[in-house]
Enzyme design. Structure first.
Site, short mmCIF file in Angstrom:
data_model
loop_
_atom_site.label_atom_id
_atom_site.label_comp_id
_atom_site.label_asym_id
_atom_site.label_seq_id
_atom_site.Cartn_x
_atom_site.Cartn_y
_atom_site.Cartn_z
N HIS A 18 -21.95 92.62 57.93
CA HIS A 18 -22.50 94.14 57.90
C HIS A 18 -21.81 94.65 56.77
CE1 HIS A 18 -18.52 95.35 58.90
NE2 HIS A 18 -18.26 94.32 59.91
N GLU A 91 -18.07 91.14 66.77
CA GLU A 91 -16.65 90.54 66.29
C GLU A 91 -15.96 90.14 67.36
OE1 GLU A 91 -14.88 89.01 64.20
OE2 GLU A 91 -14.87 90.47 62.69
#
Length: 222
Positions: A18, A91
């Site tokens: 990202h 994550e």
């Protein structure tokens, strides 16, 4: 060596981290906390989308966290495509570490911080708003998610938009690196990292492509 004519065709994976967030910039650990892109991250996502526009992408799948989803949606808008989401691409969850600066983690949780920095891959993280998991558990989840999507779309090209830790897991899996070894490779915001998945195994094609971004972007450990 005999070839396996019955093997499914390989799948190409564009594994993308990202764009930048405010917490990336100040070295505040995000984990499962849902932080959006900052202005720089939005700029990076737009440049990334433009750079990938000429390339074949059959499906775009993102972590369900906002910073990854926003990055994936920028790619999708450029192409008139939809984004699928998968929480397994999130994550690692860092439990009580989440939301803290690295210096604050060291001060508040000295024993757990030391184990984390020493690469204790089975180390238990302190509880917080979210329940943290070990690095080994995270590795199995991240690698499994990538292979699952590759298996679902044999012969296709997938853009998987995820997080620094997911990229690290893929790199280690592809090169057969021990989970205990220090991370001596960069994991950059809005980078393109190319893999091929063949018969359930990851092969690295290229790493850390950020030529589409100016100026330099952040590694998650610097």
């Amino acid at each position: 060596m005999l070839s396996n004519d019955n093997a499914p065709p390989s799948t190409t994976i564009l594994l993308i981290r990202h764009g930048e967030t405010a917490w990336n910039a100040e070295r505040r650990l995000q984990g499962h906390i849902d932080i959006a892109l900052n202005a720089e991250g939005e700029r990076q996502a737009a440049l990334l989308a433009a750079a990938l526009a000429p390339e074949r992408i059959d499906h775009i799948i993102s972590s369900d966290l906002a910073r990854a989803r926003q990055t994936a949606e920028a790619i999708a808008r450029e192409r008139g495509m939809q984004v699928g989401t998968d929480p397994a691409l999130r994550e690692r969850c860092y439990g009580g570490f989440e939301g803290l600066l690295y210096s604050e983690i060291a001060a508040r949780f000295p024993r757990e911080f030391a184990a984390w920095q020493a690469r204790d891959v089975d180390g238990v993280l302190p509880p917080g708003t979210n329940q943290g998991g070990s690095f080994r558990q995270f590795f199995d989840r991240a690698r499994g998610a990538i292979v699952k999507h590759a298996t679902a779309y044999p012969g296709k090209t997938l853009a998987l938009v995820a997080h620094g830790g997911v990229l690290e897991c893929a790199y280690r899996a592809a090169l057969g690196l021990s989970l205990e070894t220090p991370r001596d490779f960069k994991v950059l915001n809005a980078s393109v990292n190319r893999f091929v998945v063949e018969e359930g195994g990851l092969k690295l094609v290229s790493w850390g492509e950020v030529g589409h971004l100016q100026p330099a972007v952040l590694d998650d450990l610097t």
